[in-house]
Design a protein around this motif. Structure first.
Motif, PDB file in Angstrom:
ATOM      1  N   GLY A   1     -25.901  -2.871 -56.429  1.00 34.86           N
ATOM      2  CA  GLY A   1     -27.277  -3.572 -56.617  1.00 34.86           C
ATOM      3  C   GLY A   1     -27.220  -4.628 -57.709  1.00 34.86           C
ATOM      4  O   GLY A   1     -28.108  -5.299 -57.820  1.00 34.86           O
ATOM      5  N   MET A   2     -26.236  -4.499 -58.802  1.00 35.48           N
ATOM      6  CA  MET A   2     -26.330  -5.440 -60.039  1.00 35.48           C
ATOM      7  C   MET A   2     -26.198  -6.774 -59.644  1.00 35.48           C
ATOM      8  O   MET A   2     -26.802  -7.663 -60.272  1.00 35.48           O
ATOM      9  N   GLU A   3     -25.631  -7.065 -58.447  1.00 36.42           N
ATOM     10  CA  GLU A   3     -25.295  -8.480 -58.011  1.00 36.42           C
ATOM     11  C   GLU A   3     -26.473  -9.095 -57.529  1.00 36.42           C
ATOM     12  O   GLU A   3     -26.792 -10.487 -57.572  1.00 36.42           O
ATOM     13  N   TYR A   4     -27.726  -8.357 -57.146  1.00 39.19           N
ATOM     14  CA  TYR A   4     -28.893  -8.881 -56.721  1.00 39.19           C
ATOM     15  C   TYR A   4     -30.065  -8.751 -57.616  1.00 39.19           C
ATOM     16  O   TYR A   4     -31.323  -9.364 -57.403  1.00 39.19           O
ATOM     17  N   ARG A   5     -29.862  -8.339 -58.872  1.00 38.78           N
ATOM     18  CA  ARG A   5     -30.594  -8.514 -59.871  1.00 38.78           C
ATOM     19  C   ARG A   5     -30.897 -10.073 -60.547  1.00 38.78           C
ATOM     20  O   ARG A   5     -29.844 -10.557 -60.695  1.00 38.78           O
ATOM     21  N   ASP A   6     -32.133 -10.179 -60.889  1.00 38.18           N
ATOM     22  CA  ASP A   6     -32.355 -11.850 -61.180  1.00 38.18           C
ATOM     23  C   ASP A   6     -32.191 -11.850 -62.778  1.00 38.18           C
ATOM     24  O   ASP A   6     -32.208 -10.648 -63.379  1.00 38.18           O
ATOM     25  N   GLU A   7     -32.411 -12.932 -63.294  1.00 36.03           N
ATOM     26  CA  GLU A   7     -32.289 -13.307 -64.862  1.00 36.03           C
ATOM     27  C   GLU A   7     -33.684 -12.360 -65.547  1.00 36.03           C
ATOM     28  O   GLU A   7     -33.429 -11.980 -66.709  1.00 36.03           O
ATOM     29  N   THR A   8     -34.610 -12.293 -64.627  1.00 33.64           N
ATOM     30  CA  THR A   8     -35.714 -11.295 -65.548  1.00 33.64           C
ATOM     31  C   THR A   8     -35.076 -10.289 -65.804  1.00 33.64           C
ATOM     32  O   THR A   8     -35.642  -9.577 -66.881  1.00 33.64           O
ATOM     33  N   PHE A   9     -34.702  -9.419 -64.898  1.00 34.23           N
ATOM     34  CA  PHE A   9     -33.888  -8.215 -65.118  1.00 34.23           C
ATOM     35  C   PHE A   9     -33.018  -8.115 -66.251  1.00 34.23           C
ATOM     36  O   PHE A   9     -33.037  -7.347 -67.239  1.00 34.23           O
ATOM     37  N   TRP A  10     -32.001  -9.169 -66.367  1.00 31.58           N
ATOM     38  CA  TRP A  10     -30.845  -9.241 -67.413  1.00 31.58           C
ATOM     39  C   TRP A  10     -31.568  -9.622 -68.767  1.00 31.58           C
ATOM     40  O   TRP A  10     -30.863  -9.006 -69.833  1.00 31.58           O
ATOM     41  N   LYS A  11     -32.616 -10.395 -68.752  1.00 27.60           N
ATOM     42  CA  LYS A  11     -33.284 -10.511 -70.058  1.00 27.60           C
ATOM     43  C   LYS A  11     -33.985  -9.728 -70.716  1.00 27.60           C
ATOM     44  O   LYS A  11     -34.125  -9.605 -71.959  1.00 27.60           O
ATOM     45  N   LEU A  12     -34.115  -8.310 -69.989  1.00 30.02           N
ATOM     46  CA  LEU A  12     -34.545  -7.068 -70.667  1.00 30.02           C
ATOM     47  C   LEU A  12     -33.645  -6.781 -71.643  1.00 30.02           C
ATOM     48  O   LEU A  12     -34.039  -6.025 -72.730  1.00 30.02           O
TER      49      LEU A  12
END
Length: 464
Positions: A96-107
């Motif tokens: 599921g990591m590949e479907y996370r958008d930049e908003t998630f990774w910006k956390l």
């Protein structure tokens, strides 16, 4: 010590808290069933209570493990971990990591994130170029951006020998450096895990008949290993052989019944090869009067089926890739390993499903496998986790009386005949016996009939 924590869990938590003062990364190897998820949740709670983190993000290899993480962390933290407004964090699969958008990774930039990775050996690589897809995302998105990371594994190696992401290795030996290790020896001694009992089923007279036009050639093999080495028969095809299946399942059924006389909710797991195989196994269990559930990736509401089985007292569940590493069903105490996958990593993950103790009277876990050479080698190497103990090999006598094959119609012939390895093309489409692709490489002009004698033998590897 935190309320209800085992000694190793408390020690590991405190070791991590101290190490995080010097470095943001921590690697814990703990034997399957030891309680890694609970330890990780308590570590997250301590970091939150000390004001050292803002969010907890967990990653795991399957949806079943994700659900287990969400339950445990929510219970320990008394806060939701569903990723919605007001939650303390989220859990997702590696895929599921590949479907996370930049908003998630910006956390990871906006908050102090504690990142927990379960069964981290799925994620390979030390740099972006030599990593698998999951390892790449951790290196690029998490490794240098998380406030702290916790890498967990019960089986910390990869079958392809690649390095594990977030792990450190000694030089020049290349040995994995664990910041905390809790092995099977300690877990058994602490009464955290059951002691494995591994039963290897063999046959001392296997007859392979090859029909070429009007002639038959018969070859007798003294064991399964020589059959697989010196004939066209594959291990995968043996898994569909009704007589072999029946013998192995009978051993498992009789052991589970014996255990359930003392512990009525004890359960058994059969790890099958594919969906057709799972239903073949289930049909054989039901013929023996055993009720069972079947769960595969095609099962509607598969997670609900697993959860229902977890909280029931039904005896058997047959699974294809669904009850894997990290799936927590403590009442499982017997397992028949009938998967075509034969890596040591997978073998130990299967064994791990039955090691977790749930009561004071379930000290043993029973695993049943065929005497295929690599499986036998893996079984004997389980003792490597107990270097100060002796693995005792016992050859049980009189097995043919305890688990005798069905009577043979021709009393002069001691073989149970079953053409399980039909190389003729018209047999390939039988739904009940979906044979491996390798069989297609053989000359379809030949017919092979595989017959097992009543001379079955079991070898018991007892890890004391």
């Amino acid at each position: 010590m935190s309320m209800g924590l085992r000694t190793w869990q408390d020690q590991c938590k405190n070791t991590a808290l101290a190490q995080y003062l010097e470095t943001p990364h921590f690697f814990c190897q703990a034997t399957p069933g030891a309680g890694k998820t609970r330890m990780a949740a308590e570590l997250a709670k301590a970091l939150l209570d000390q004001g050292r983190i803002d969010l907890v993000l967990c990653f795991a290899p399957s949806r079943q493990v994700v659900e287990g993480f969400r339950r445990t962390f929510s219970d320990v933290l008394s806060r939701r971990l569903d990723g919605l407004i007001g939650a303390v964090g989220a859990v997702c699969t590696y895929q599921g990591m590949e479907y996370r958008d930049e908003t998630f990774w910006k956390l990871f930039d906006d908050y102090r994130v504690f990142a927990v990775f379960d069964e981290i050996h799925h994620c390979a690589g030390h740099d972006a170029l030599l990593s698998n897809a999951w390892g790449q995302r951790i290196i690029q998105r998490v490794q240098d951006r998380a406030a702290y990371t916790l890498a967990l594994s019960g089986t910390p190696w990869r079958s392809d020998q690649k390095a594990i992401v977030l792990a450190r290795y000694s030089t020049p030996e290349g040995n994995l450096i664990c910041d905390y290790r809790y092995g099977l020896e300690e877990a058994i001694s602490d009464e955290v895990c059951r002691s494995p009992r591994i039963v290897i089923l063999d046959n001392t007279m296997v007859r392979l008949t090859e029909a070429i036009e009007s002639d038959n050639t018969v070859t007798v093999f003294p064991n399964i290993a020589s059959l697989l080495t010196d004939s066209p028969v594959t291990y995968e095809s043996l898994l569909f052989h009704e007589d072999v299946l029946r013998q192995l399942l009978l051993l498992g059924c009789r052991k589970l019944k014996e255990i359930r006389n003392v512990k009525p909710d004890a359960g058994g797991l059969v790890v099958a090869t594919n969906i057709e195989h799972a239903h073949q196994v289930a049909a054989m269990l039901r013929l023996e009067g055993e009720s069972c559930d079947v769960v595969t990736n095609k099962t509607p509401n598969a997670q609900r089926v697993i959860n229902d089985f977890r909280h029931s007292n039904r005896p058997w569940i047959v699974a294809v890739g669904m009850i894997s590493e990290g799936t927590d069903i403590p009442r499982l105490q017997v397992c028949c390993h009938l998967s075509r996958i034969r890596t040591e990593l997978y073998y130990r993950q299967v064994l791990g499903r039955i090691l977790r103790r749930s009561a004071s009277n379930d000290t043993e876990a029973w695993l049943y496998v065929l005497a295929e050479p690599s499986l036998q080698q893996f079984s004997e190497r389980v003792a490597d986790d107990l270097p100060r103990d002796v693995a005792v090999l016992n050859y049980l006598q009189g097995v043919s009386e305890e688990v005798a094959a069905s009577p043979v119609e021709n009393s002069a012939d001691q073989y149970n005949c079953h053409p399980v390895t039909p190389f003729q093309g018209e047999c390939f489409e039988r739904e009940s016996q979906q044979l491996p692709d390798e069989i297609y490489s053989y000359d379809v002009g030949r017919t092979y009939e595989l017959n097992f004698s009543q001379h079955y033998r079991t070898q018991l590897l007892r890890v004391c």
